[in-house]
Scaffold this motif. Sequence first.
Motif, PDB file in Angstrom:
ATOM      1  N   PRO A  27       0.822  -1.211   0.000  1.00  0.00           N
ATOM      2  CA  PRO A  27       0.000   0.000   0.000  1.00  0.00           C
ATOM      3  C   PRO A  27       0.862   1.270   0.000  1.00  0.00           C
ATOM      4  CG  PRO A  27      -0.584  -1.489   1.840  1.00  0.00           C
ATOM      5  CD  PRO A  27       0.717  -1.946   1.272  1.00  0.00           C
ATOM      6  N   ASP A  28       0.278   2.339  -0.524  1.00  0.00           N
ATOM      7  CA  ASP A  28       0.933   3.649  -0.456  1.00  0.00           C
ATOM      8  C   ASP A  28       0.543   4.378   0.835  1.00  0.00           C
ATOM      9  OD1 ASP A  28      -1.704   4.275  -0.889  1.00  0.00           O
ATOM     10  OD2 ASP A  28      -1.311   5.775  -2.436  1.00  0.00           O
ATOM     11  N   ILE A  29      -0.335   3.749   1.630  1.00  0.00           N
ATOM     12  CA  ILE A  29      -0.806   4.376   2.883  1.00  0.00           C
ATOM     13  C   ILE A  29       0.397   4.603   3.801  1.00  0.00           C
ATOM     14  CG2 ILE A  29      -2.270   4.028   4.932  1.00  0.00           C
ATOM     15  CD1 ILE A  29      -4.086   4.109   2.594  1.00  0.00           C
ATOM     16  N   LYS A  30       0.451   5.769   4.398  1.00  0.00           N
ATOM     17  CA  LYS A  30       1.554   6.116   5.278  1.00  0.00           C
ATOM     18  C   LYS A  30       1.554   5.187   6.505  1.00  0.00           C
ATOM     19  CE  LYS A  30       3.383  10.666   6.701  1.00  0.00           C
ATOM     20  NZ  LYS A  30       4.019  10.198   7.902  1.00  0.00           N
ATOM     21  N   THR A  31       2.695   4.692   6.878  1.00  0.00           N
ATOM     22  CA  THR A  31       2.796   3.930   8.125  1.00  0.00           C
ATOM     23  C   THR A  31       2.510   4.886   9.284  1.00  0.00           C
ATOM     24  OG1 THR A  31       4.533   2.624   7.069  1.00  0.00           O
ATOM     25  CG2 THR A  31       4.305   2.395   9.458  1.00  0.00           C
TER      26      THR A  31
ATOM     27  N   ILE B 214       4.196   4.219  14.944  1.00  0.00           N
ATOM     28  CA  ILE B 214       5.078   3.083  14.657  1.00  0.00           C
ATOM     29  C   ILE B 214       6.487   3.584  14.343  1.00  0.00           C
ATOM     30  CG2 ILE B 214       5.551   1.266  12.958  1.00  0.00           C
ATOM     31  CD1 ILE B 214       2.653   0.613  12.847  1.00  0.00           C
ATOM     32  N   MET B 215       6.573   4.583  13.458  1.00  0.00           N
ATOM     33  CA  MET B 215       7.893   5.115  13.096  1.00  0.00           C
ATOM     34  C   MET B 215       8.559   5.757  14.306  1.00  0.00           C
ATOM     35  SD  MET B 215       7.882   3.968  10.107  1.00  0.00           S
ATOM     36  CE  MET B 215       9.553   4.474   9.703  1.00  0.00           C
TER      37      MET B 215
ATOM     38  N   SER C 255       1.539  -6.411   8.592  1.00  0.00           N
ATOM     39  CA  SER C 255       1.973  -5.789   7.339  1.00  0.00           C
ATOM     40  C   SER C 255       0.914  -4.918   6.696  1.00  0.00           C
ATOM     41  CB  SER C 255       2.406  -6.865   6.344  1.00  0.00           C
ATOM     42  OG  SER C 255       3.576  -7.511   6.787  1.00  0.00           O
ATOM     43  N   LYS C 256      -0.294  -5.472   6.504  1.00  0.00           N
ATOM     44  CA  LYS C 256      -1.348  -4.756   5.798  1.00  0.00           C
ATOM     45  C   LYS C 256      -2.103  -3.855   6.759  1.00  0.00           C
ATOM     46  CE  LYS C 256      -0.189  -7.665   2.571  1.00  0.00           C
ATOM     47  NZ  LYS C 256       0.580  -7.310   1.382  1.00  0.00           N
TER      48      LYS C 256
ATOM     49  N   SER D 161       0.027  -0.887   7.311  1.00  0.00           N
ATOM     50  CA  SER D 161       0.886  -0.507   6.191  1.00  0.00           C
ATOM     51  C   SER D 161       2.348  -0.529   6.630  1.00  0.00           C
ATOM     52  CB  SER D 161       0.506   0.877   5.651  1.00  0.00           C
ATOM     53  OG  SER D 161       1.121   1.079   4.389  1.00  0.00           O
ATOM     54  N   ALA D 162       2.760  -1.662   7.161  1.00  0.00           N
ATOM     55  CA  ALA D 162       4.124  -1.823   7.663  1.00  0.00           C
ATOM     56  C   ALA D 162       4.698  -3.151   7.159  1.00  0.00           C
ATOM     57  CB  ALA D 162       4.125  -1.781   9.191  1.00  0.00           C
ATOM     58  N   CYS D 163       4.635  -3.335   5.842  1.00  0.00           N
ATOM     59  CA  CYS D 163       5.018  -4.619   5.237  1.00  0.00           C
ATOM     60  C   CYS D 163       6.476  -4.978   5.495  1.00  0.00           C
ATOM     61  CB  CYS D 163       4.761  -4.575   3.733  1.00  0.00           C
ATOM     62  SG  CYS D 163       3.030  -4.338   3.292  1.00  0.00           S
ATOM     63  N   GLY D 164       7.326  -3.955   5.607  1.00  0.00           N
ATOM     64  CA  GLY D 164       8.755  -4.217   5.796  1.00  0.00           C
ATOM     65  C   GLY D 164       9.129  -4.575   7.220  1.00  0.00           C
ATOM     66  N   ALA D 165       8.143  -4.553   8.127  1.00  0.00           N
ATOM     67  CA  ALA D 165       8.462  -4.803   9.540  1.00  0.00           C
ATOM     68  C   ALA D 165       8.649  -6.276   9.851  1.00  0.00           C
ATOM     69  CB  ALA D 165       7.368  -4.234  10.445  1.00  0.00           C
TER      70      ALA D 165
END
Lengths: 395, 395
Positions: free
Chosen positions: A40-44, A48-49, A234-235, A238-242
């Motif tokens: 997704p292009d949705i901002k994480t 979380i960041m 992930s979905k 919107s944190a697929c790389g986590a």
Amino acid sequence: MRYARRIVDMAESPIRKLVPYAQGAKDRGVKVFHVNIGQPDIKTPESIMQAIRNIDMDVLAYGPSEGLASYRNKLPEYYRDRGIQVEPEDILVTTAGSEALLFTIMALCDSGDELIVPEPYYANVNGFAAMAGVKIVPVRTYLEEGFALPEAEAFAQQISERTRGILICNPNNPTGAVYSRRRLEELGELVRKHDLYLIADEVYREFAYDGGKSVSLLELPGLEERAVVTDSISKRYSACGARVGSIVSRNRELLKYILKMAQARLCPPTVEQIAAQAALDLDADYFAGTLAEYERRRDRVVRELQSIPGVTCRKPEGAFYVMARLPVERAEDFAIFMLRDFSYEGKTVMMAPADGFYATPGAGLDEVRIAYVLNEEDMAEVVDLIRRGLEAYRS
Amino acid sequence: MRYARRIVDMAESPIRKLVPYAQGAKDRGVKVFHVNIGQPDIKTPESIMQAIRNIDMDVLAYGPSEGLASYRNKLPEYYRDRGIQVEPEDILVTTAGSEALLFTIMALCDSGDELIVPEPYYANVNGFAAMAGVKIVPVRTYLEEGFALPEAEAFAQQISERTRGILICNPNNPTGAVYSRRRLEELGELVRKHDLYLIADEVYREFAYDGGKSVSLLELPGLEERAVVTDSISKRYSACGARVGSIVSRNRELLKYILKMAQARLCPPTVEQIAAQAALDLDADYFAGTLAEYERRRDRVVRELQSIPGVTCRKPEGAFYVMARLPVERAEDFAIFMLRDFSYEGKTVMMAPADGFYATPGAGLDEVRIAYVLNEEDMAEVVDLIRRGLEAYRS
């Protein structure tokens, strides 16, 4: 040189063949809209960041194999808010949903065993099944029926001596179907009768549209020992790389066995578990906002797709994918055409040809999966490019 | 309920049985020194933690399945500084050394195949082998010989129709042995002759003492297709919780097959790869300082252990483990005694009984593995506790 048969024979990712063509388009300066994967292009969420940026430890140490205690102890609140009663001891934290699926398949099936899976299905299941030496036995679902779960009888017909369970994904990737409580209960009845497991990948749990709700296996009575849910942040955030997921089951004996594998691989990533824990404080507004955004995208994509002559698709009830039948013989050829031979105003689209989501040879050849993971305007442009591409392809 | 045989039969972690006793000691207010696992107390370098704190991205997205391009492109510099010539295309980034081992075993062996492994060996190999249905065939190494690699003939005797390779760990966990170039070359000769693979877990590469150097498989000529190295940043930078590793091999066909599994699991953790990339800028001083610290610990631990009546150990050449033979019948019973029945001034020690590192039944029953991962003073206290514990146990 000789390699393991399981790896040589493993089906490749359905979009892998297209990657060089997408790269070729980019090398020619063409902008490629990626609706081929669920990124997704949705901002994480900022929390979380921020949790990652606030990491403060002298030693980035191993965590427990079953997951950080603070995260595992807090996860039941998340489930409770969704009507699912579980304890920390029912949860094993994994390195994303991928590992949750691999461990579950490994723990339930020996080499040569079978899992029944409604097709089309999440193609990476092929990889995990191949690693485990497990055969996927498909039960067909159809675009015309919104890819609804068929009656239990269709599953019953596929049960053999080697069947160990039924694996579903709900809300479904790639179809967007959200399964009805009644059909899930029928499947529950079936696995009880035949001494099988019922496994559900529920990573799209929050993504049910039109006021609907996806039913978790963990809500169904009488499946305590047989229901296994695989999950992932992930979905959801919107944190697929986590790479943080979980296996949830009230069958603690199963979790005890899975823990053996978890101990062999030591632990999931520590920093991202801390980030995942921070995400548990996100309130209902976050999910409402995200859901509304995806629903808008879905409505727009489906409306535009249905306006293209010869294109068939149904409005999906959940997740963020739509399957479309195209007026072409082989959707893969068309997807390659879009990348290799077509562009409009310097832009084109990368889609996922759907045959890779089917186990039945020849099934889904004229279908594609479109992930509505870009903003509404981009998605409208994506469908316009498909419309123009089809015109060019068929002329 | 029925579970997969592979998981039911999987050997449990050698220290798992001791965990409740350690918890019991802590519940009684006893301080437990953990020398049972390789979790160093060394501070994770500030540049790694800073890279995590500096993370700046809108979407924590999937990275490439083969690893972040920026990290993969920079890794050859690290290897080049150690005399190993590799290209980015020879490297596949994994979720820690654990996944590197699992993928390598999966890609080379089918269910029923065999790997020859010098024992004692890293016990988690049992878990990965069980998942893959692979049989570990041990070749014994001995404390009296400093656990040196035996002559190739000892390996040759174990080769069967099902043998697919030889798996070593160098510098070795659990023994601390650093294998000689000559013995490695002999193994290389053997795998060429019998059409096998030679796999080395080299995660302790930097930890070779007394001015010694560990030889990488990737330095040996004539093994381009047959040498596979598994690697990890966990020990190198005291970043065990980061879960970033790699598979390095000049056999690109093998890496192409392994990439299929990597694609099924999507990607390694993104944030930690960025941190791992920052670690590549650490200079020689960092490694020299860390090495000197571990060497001091080793010298102290070995000197003190050897001064205990009845204890036998050799000075290990690398890694940060020492194997010691204790004057007891079963080291596991003694390890439990230390946690359950013994404390001195409110302190005790958790060690790893070594029999779990052997595949041969009855081997290593009177041995323990001690990880010198605590500072020199703590390690001296650990050995003093073992001395006092032995006195109490034997009286």
